[in-house]
Write a protein that holds these residues in place. Structure first.
Motif, short mmCIF file in Angstrom:
data_model
loop_
_atom_site.label_atom_id
_atom_site.label_comp_id
_atom_site.label_asym_id
_atom_site.label_seq_id
_atom_site.Cartn_x
_atom_site.Cartn_y
_atom_site.Cartn_z
N ALA A 191 0.92 -1.17 -0.02
CA ALA A 191 0.17 0.07 -0.15
C ALA A 191 0.84 1.34 0.02
CB ALA A 191 -0.92 0.06 0.86
N ALA A 192 2.16 1.36 0.72
CA ALA A 192 2.85 2.54 1.02
C ALA A 192 4.06 2.55 -0.33
CB ALA A 192 3.40 2.28 2.20
N HIS A 193 4.23 1.56 -0.81
CA HIS A 193 5.42 1.70 -1.90
C HIS A 193 5.22 0.89 -3.21
CE1 HIS A 193 7.81 3.24 1.29
NE2 HIS A 193 7.39 2.35 2.15
N GLY A 194 3.99 0.29 -3.30
CA GLY A 194 3.70 -0.24 -4.58
C GLY A 194 4.32 -1.71 -4.73
N ALA A 195 4.77 -2.36 -3.78
CA ALA A 195 5.45 -3.63 -3.75
C ALA A 195 5.78 -3.92 -2.45
CB ALA A 195 6.60 -3.64 -5.03
N ALA A 196 6.14 -4.99 -2.34
CA ALA A 196 6.82 -5.63 -0.93
C ALA A 196 7.91 -6.56 -1.28
CB ALA A 196 5.71 -6.46 -0.27
N ILE A 197 8.81 -6.49 -0.47
CA ILE A 197 10.04 -7.52 -0.42
C ILE A 197 10.21 -8.21 0.92
CG2 ILE A 197 12.42 -7.62 -0.65
CD1 ILE A 197 12.56 -5.11 -2.38
N LEU A 198 9.69 -9.42 0.79
CA LEU A 198 10.03 -10.52 1.94
C LEU A 198 11.25 -11.15 1.83
CD1 LEU A 198 8.76 -11.82 4.43
CD2 LEU A 198 7.42 -13.36 2.69
N ILE A 199 11.88 -10.93 2.96
CA ILE A 199 12.98 -11.74 3.22
C ILE A 199 12.84 -12.67 4.24
CG2 ILE A 199 15.71 -11.67 3.59
CD1 ILE A 199 14.79 -10.25 1.07
N ASP A 200 12.94 -14.17 3.88
CA ASP A 200 12.93 -14.99 5.09
C ASP A 200 14.15 -15.49 5.53
OD1 ASP A 200 10.85 -16.39 6.21
OD2 ASP A 200 11.00 -18.21 5.20
N TRP A 201 14.61 -15.13 6.72
CA TRP A 201 15.71 -15.61 7.19
C TRP A 201 15.96 -16.75 8.03
CZ3 TRP A 201 20.10 -12.15 6.70
CH2 TRP A 201 19.73 -10.84 6.16
N HIS A 202 16.85 -17.54 7.44
CA HIS A 202 17.05 -18.97 8.34
C HIS A 202 18.40 -18.86 8.47
CE1 HIS A 202 12.89 -20.43 7.45
NE2 HIS A 202 13.14 -19.58 6.48
N SER A 203 19.02 -20.32 9.14
CA SER A 203 20.42 -20.88 9.18
C SER A 203 20.37 -22.35 8.81
CB SER A 203 20.85 -20.50 10.87
OG SER A 203 20.14 -21.40 11.51
N MET A 204 21.38 -22.75 8.57
CA MET A 204 21.53 -24.21 8.11
C MET A 204 22.75 -24.63 8.82
SD MET A 204 23.15 -23.74 4.34
CE MET A 204 24.51 -22.57 3.86
N PRO A 205 22.69 -26.21 9.18
CA PRO A 205 23.82 -26.70 9.62
C PRO A 205 25.14 -26.69 8.79
CG PRO A 205 21.85 -28.27 10.00
CD PRO A 205 21.47 -27.02 9.03
N ALA A 206 26.20 -26.79 9.16
CA ALA A 206 27.41 -26.50 8.64
C ALA A 206 27.24 -27.78 7.68
CB ALA A 206 28.70 -26.81 9.32
N ALA A 207 26.96 -28.97 7.96
CA ALA A 207 26.99 -30.18 7.27
C ALA A 207 26.19 -30.26 5.87
CB ALA A 207 26.70 -31.52 8.36
N ALA A 208 25.11 -29.32 5.97
CA ALA A 208 24.18 -29.17 4.93
C ALA A 208 24.83 -28.20 3.97
CB ALA A 208 23.11 -28.50 5.19
N ALA A 209 25.84 -27.48 4.40
CA ALA A 209 26.37 -26.33 3.31
C ALA A 209 27.69 -26.96 2.85
CB ALA A 209 26.61 -25.18 4.16
N ARG A 210 28.27 -28.18 3.47
CA ARG A 210 29.34 -28.72 3.08
C ARG A 210 29.65 -29.17 1.59
NH1 ARG A 210 30.32 -31.85 7.82
NH2 ARG A 210 30.46 -29.55 9.07
N GLY A 211 28.66 -29.67 1.12
CA GLY A 211 28.67 -30.17 -0.23
C GLY A 211 28.41 -29.25 -1.16
N GLN A 212 28.18 -27.76 -0.82
CA GLN A 212 27.78 -27.05 -1.80
C GLN A 212 29.08 -26.05 -2.34
OE1 GLN A 212 24.81 -27.27 -3.31
NE2 GLN A 212 24.24 -28.94 -2.05
N ARG A 213 29.16 -25.58 -3.42
CA ARG A 213 30.40 -24.83 -3.98
C ARG A 213 29.80 -23.57 -4.53
NH1 ARG A 213 32.59 -26.74 -0.57
NH2 ARG A 213 34.57 -28.21 -0.56
N SER A 214 30.21 -22.37 -4.03
CA SER A 214 29.77 -21.14 -4.73
C SER A 214 30.50 -20.97 -6.06
CB SER A 214 30.18 -19.93 -3.84
OG SER A 214 31.61 -19.91 -3.65
#
Length: 308
Positions: A179-202
């Motif tokens: 209503a105020a800005h014509g759009a909304a930006i929702l950021i849903d914040w979480h954390s993950m175990p290091a083990a879940a991130a270990r197999g991913q590469r940037s």
């Protein structure tokens, strides 16, 4: 800009749960009640709560410390400055193991309950099969949480008194931003175990620090994902997209770019800011908190017209 404050009970769309002396969630805003939203930003922290009500404690077979491993510990602290920067924040107080707010409201495992579930319950999702429905079945490396079957009435009480009002509040903040800005930006914040991130590469080849989940481009403008990725990489983080997390119920449900609501999930590797064994914060918590402020400022200054 006035200092943020929790909304009073009469400003919330549905009654909060009061079984432990406080609401099931909090809404933190920079603007006073009734004033326009200062920015289009709405932040959510559905898994940072640490309250385990007595009715749950009486039914579980695992130590509470084991259940706490599923919490997104300290995430609400990481985004603590967001209201002062113009973002509304909706944060849970109940633990994820009690009711998971990043699930459909009736995503329930029939094996957990005494008797049949109603037809509107969704018992065949991949998340239910994994034991991680709205009322999680397992924790701590796959161990059953409960020592008995639950009644549907217990699940219904948790959904109606915690899940429903949390999402009512989140929807209300998004509507105010639109209503105020014509759009909304929702950021849903979480954390993950290091083990879940270990197999991913940037893209740089480094181990994954942060995962951005936009439902493979369906939940928000690609320009929003690109801006967040660029800002985080500029701050020194290794960022991946949609693997191993593409965004849960919140991102999928609210992310409607064609209807002026853009949703993005951010998953932070817990090893960056805490000891996962002792659950004590590390020096990295202060850095992440500063960097979350930097990212929030960049989002607040984003040209919303570019998202259309």
């Amino acid at each position: 800009m006035s200092a943020w404050r929790p909304l009073s009970t009469d400003e919330l769309p549905t009654p909060p749960l009061e079984t432990f002396g406080g609401p099931a969630f909090e809404v933190l805003r920079a603007a006073p009640a009734g004033a326009p939203a200062p920015t289009a930003l709405v932040f959510a922290s559905p898994h940072s709560g640490g309250v385990y009500p007595a009715d749950m404690v009486a039914a579980v077979r695992l130590p509470i410390e084991t259940l706490r491993a599923s919490e997104d510990a300290f995430v609400d602290r990481i985004i603590g400055a967001a209201p002062s920067l113009g973002a509304s924040v909706v944060r849970a107080r109940f633990a994820r193991a009690y009711v998971d707010l990043n699930r459909e409201p009736w995503e329930l495992d029939p094996a957990m309950f005494d008797g049949d579930l109603p037809d509107y319950a969704h018992g065949r999702s991949a998340r239910v099969a994994a034991g991680l429905g709205t009322i999680p079945r397992i924790a701590g490396e796959g161990r059953p949480i409960y020592g008995r079957k639950l009644s549907f009435g217990e699940a219904k009480a948790r959904v109606e008194l915690a899940h429903r009002p949390y999402h009512d509040a989140l929807d209300r903040q998004l509507a105010a931003a639109r209503a105020a800005h014509g759009a909304a930006i929702l950021i849903d914040w979480h954390s993950m175990p290091a083990a879940a991130a270990r197999g991913q590469r940037s893209r740089s080849g480094g181990a994954c620090d942060i995962v951005l989940g936009d439902r493979f481009g369906a939940a928000c403008s690609p320009k929003l994902t690109a801006l967040v990725e660029r800002e985080l990489e500029g701050l020194g983080y290794n960022v991946t997209r949609n693997a191993p997390y593409a965004g849960g119920y919140t991102t999928e449900h609210y992310g409607r770019p064609a209807k002026r609501t853009h949703a993005l999930q951010i998953e932070i590797n817990r090893a960056l800011y805490m000891d996962e064994t002792t659950r004590e914060p590390s020096e990295g918590l202060a850095r992440l908190t500063r960097d979350a402020e930097t990212l929030t400022r960049a989002l607040a200054e984003m040209d919303l017209g570019a998202l259309r």
